[in-house]
Scaffold this motif. Structure first.
Motif, PDB file in Angstrom:
ATOM      1  N   SER A 131       0.819  -1.211   0.000  1.00  0.00           N
ATOM      2  CA  SER A 131       0.000   0.000   0.000  1.00  0.00           C
ATOM      3  C   SER A 131       0.849   1.256   0.000  1.00  0.00           C
ATOM      4  O   SER A 131       0.507   2.245  -0.649  1.00  0.00           O
ATOM      5  N   THR A 132       1.961   1.231   0.709  1.00  0.00           N
ATOM      6  CA  THR A 132       2.864   2.378   0.721  1.00  0.00           C
ATOM      7  C   THR A 132       3.479   2.588  -0.653  1.00  0.00           C
ATOM      8  O   THR A 132       3.562   3.717  -1.140  1.00  0.00           O
ATOM      9  N   GLU A 133       3.902   1.508  -1.296  1.00  0.00           N
ATOM     10  CA  GLU A 133       4.451   1.616  -2.649  1.00  0.00           C
ATOM     11  C   GLU A 133       3.411   2.156  -3.624  1.00  0.00           C
ATOM     12  O   GLU A 133       3.719   2.980  -4.489  1.00  0.00           O
ATOM     13  N   SER A 134       2.173   1.723  -3.477  1.00  0.00           N
ATOM     14  CA  SER A 134       1.094   2.218  -4.332  1.00  0.00           C
ATOM     15  C   SER A 134       0.853   3.709  -4.098  1.00  0.00           C
ATOM     16  O   SER A 134       0.645   4.472  -5.048  1.00  0.00           O
ATOM     17  N   ALA A 135       0.885   4.135  -2.836  1.00  0.00           N
ATOM     18  CA  ALA A 135       0.685   5.554  -2.518  1.00  0.00           C
ATOM     19  C   ALA A 135       1.816   6.409  -3.084  1.00  0.00           C
ATOM     20  O   ALA A 135       1.578   7.501  -3.604  1.00  0.00           O
ATOM     21  N   ILE A 136       3.047   5.905  -3.016  1.00  0.00           N
ATOM     22  CA  ILE A 136       4.190   6.636  -3.569  1.00  0.00           C
ATOM     23  C   ILE A 136       4.045   6.766  -5.081  1.00  0.00           C
ATOM     24  O   ILE A 136       4.285   7.836  -5.651  1.00  0.00           O
ATOM     25  N   LYS A 137       3.646   5.689  -5.738  1.00  0.00           N
ATOM     26  CA  LYS A 137       3.455   5.721  -7.191  1.00  0.00           C
ATOM     27  C   LYS A 137       2.371   6.735  -7.568  1.00  0.00           C
ATOM     28  O   LYS A 137       2.529   7.509  -8.514  1.00  0.00           O
ATOM     29  N   MET A 138       1.270   6.754  -6.819  1.00  0.00           N
ATOM     30  CA  MET A 138       0.191   7.692  -7.097  1.00  0.00           C
ATOM     31  C   MET A 138       0.670   9.131  -6.904  1.00  0.00           C
ATOM     32  O   MET A 138       0.362  10.007  -7.710  1.00  0.00           O
ATOM     33  N   ALA A 139       1.459   9.380  -5.864  1.00  0.00           N
ATOM     34  CA  ALA A 139       1.979  10.724  -5.615  1.00  0.00           C
ATOM     35  C   ALA A 139       2.904  11.170  -6.748  1.00  0.00           C
ATOM     36  O   ALA A 139       2.871  12.330  -7.171  1.00  0.00           O
ATOM     37  N   GLU A 140       3.717  10.254  -7.254  1.00  0.00           N
ATOM     38  CA  GLU A 140       4.595  10.578  -8.378  1.00  0.00           C
ATOM     39  C   GLU A 140       3.791  10.911  -9.634  1.00  0.00           C
ATOM     40  O   GLU A 140       4.145  11.827 -10.381  1.00  0.00           O
ATOM     41  N   GLU A 141       2.707  10.175  -9.870  1.00  0.00           N
ATOM     42  CA  GLU A 141       1.849  10.464 -11.019  1.00  0.00           C
ATOM     43  C   GLU A 141       1.198  11.837 -10.891  1.00  0.00           C
ATOM     44  O   GLU A 141       1.111  12.585 -11.870  1.00  0.00           O
ATOM     45  N   PHE A 142       0.746  12.185  -9.672  1.00  0.00           N
ATOM     46  CA  PHE A 142       0.170  13.513  -9.456  1.00  0.00           C
ATOM     47  C   PHE A 142       1.216  14.602  -9.684  1.00  0.00           C
ATOM     48  O   PHE A 142       0.927  15.637 -10.278  1.00  0.00           O
ATOM     49  N   LYS A 143       2.417  14.354  -9.211  1.00  0.00           N
ATOM     50  CA  LYS A 143       3.498  15.332  -9.387  1.00  0.00           C
ATOM     51  C   LYS A 143       3.748  15.582 -10.868  1.00  0.00           C
ATOM     52  O   LYS A 143       3.844  16.738 -11.298  1.00  0.00           O
ATOM     53  N   GLU A 144       3.849  14.516 -11.647  1.00  0.00           N
ATOM     54  CA  GLU A 144       4.070  14.656 -13.092  1.00  0.00           C
ATOM     55  C   GLU A 144       2.901  15.377 -13.764  1.00  0.00           C
ATOM     56  O   GLU A 144       3.105  16.196 -14.664  1.00  0.00           O
ATOM     57  N   LEU A 145       1.693  15.089 -13.329  1.00  0.00           N
ATOM     58  CA  LEU A 145       0.514  15.753 -13.887  1.00  0.00           C
ATOM     59  C   LEU A 145       0.569  17.249 -13.620  1.00  0.00           C
ATOM     60  O   LEU A 145       0.361  18.061 -14.523  1.00  0.00           O
ATOM     61  N   PHE A 146       0.871  17.641 -12.387  1.00  0.00           N
ATOM     62  CA  PHE A 146       0.932  19.050 -12.037  1.00  0.00           C
ATOM     63  C   PHE A 146       2.058  19.754 -12.783  1.00  0.00           C
ATOM     64  O   PHE A 146       1.891  20.874 -13.247  1.00  0.00           O
ATOM     65  N   ILE A 147       3.207  19.101 -12.891  1.00  0.00           N
ATOM     66  CA  ILE A 147       4.343  19.699 -13.598  1.00  0.00           C
ATOM     67  C   ILE A 147       3.989  19.928 -15.062  1.00  0.00           C
ATOM     68  O   ILE A 147       4.278  20.987 -15.637  1.00  0.00           O
ATOM     69  N   SER A 148       3.331  18.951 -15.684  1.00  0.00           N
ATOM     70  CA  SER A 148       2.979  19.083 -17.112  1.00  0.00           C
ATOM     71  C   SER A 148       1.951  20.188 -17.316  1.00  0.00           C
ATOM     72  O   SER A 148       1.954  20.859 -18.333  1.00  0.00           O
ATOM     73  N   LYS A 149       1.060  20.400 -16.365  1.00  0.00           N
ATOM     74  CA  LYS A 149       0.031  21.447 -16.496  1.00  0.00           C
ATOM     75  C   LYS A 149       0.605  22.838 -16.250  1.00  0.00           C
ATOM     76  O   LYS A 149       0.067  23.826 -16.743  1.00  0.00           O
ATOM     77  N   LEU A 150       1.674  22.921 -15.461  1.00  0.00           N
ATOM     78  CA  LEU A 150       2.271  24.217 -15.163  1.00  0.00           C
ATOM     79  C   LEU A 150       3.179  24.718 -16.291  1.00  0.00           C
ATOM     80  O   LEU A 150       3.517  25.886 -16.335  1.00  0.00           O
ATOM     81  N   ARG A 151       3.573  23.848 -17.179  1.00  0.00           N
ATOM     82  CA  ARG A 151       4.462  24.255 -18.289  1.00  0.00           C
ATOM     83  C   ARG A 151       3.719  24.946 -19.363  1.00  0.00           C
ATOM     84  O   ARG A 151       2.691  25.017 -19.674  1.00  0.00           O
TER      85      ARG A 151
END
Length: 90
Positions: A70-90
């Motif tokens: 579950s922790t690994e899944s949460a980390i993966k989800m957080a990384e996906e959100f980070k990439e999503l936010f970074i792509s939207k801010l560019r």
């Protein structure tokens, strides 16, 4: 974040976590509850002045393994959100 096992049995574990934000534990709890092997996952703030949280997991398989997944899944989800936010801010 510091974690310490309070009690551990074959299908249940209780953990004390200090120096953390309860929100992180809620995300892990959410991921735990999505697992079909987990019967119960609870998080409480033991005492707000000491910043100590307790987490208890009851599972039909090894609960420590479920926490890891579950922790690994949460980390993966957080990384996906980070990439999503970074792509939207560019």
């Amino acid at each position: 974040m510091n974690a310490q096992v309070i009690s551990s049995e074959a299908k249940e574990i209780s953990i004390s976590v200090t120096e953390t934000d309860i929100g992180i534990l809620y995300i892990i709890q959410h991921e735990l509850l999505k697992a079909s092997n987990v019967n119960f996952a609870g998080v409480i703030v033991k005492h707000p002045l000491t910043n100590e949280c307790w987490m208890r997991i009851n599972s039909s398989v090894k609960p420590l393994g479920e926490i890891k997944k579950s922790t690994e899944s949460a980390i993966k989800m957080a990384e996906e959100f980070k990439e999503l936010f970074i792509s939207k801010l560019r």
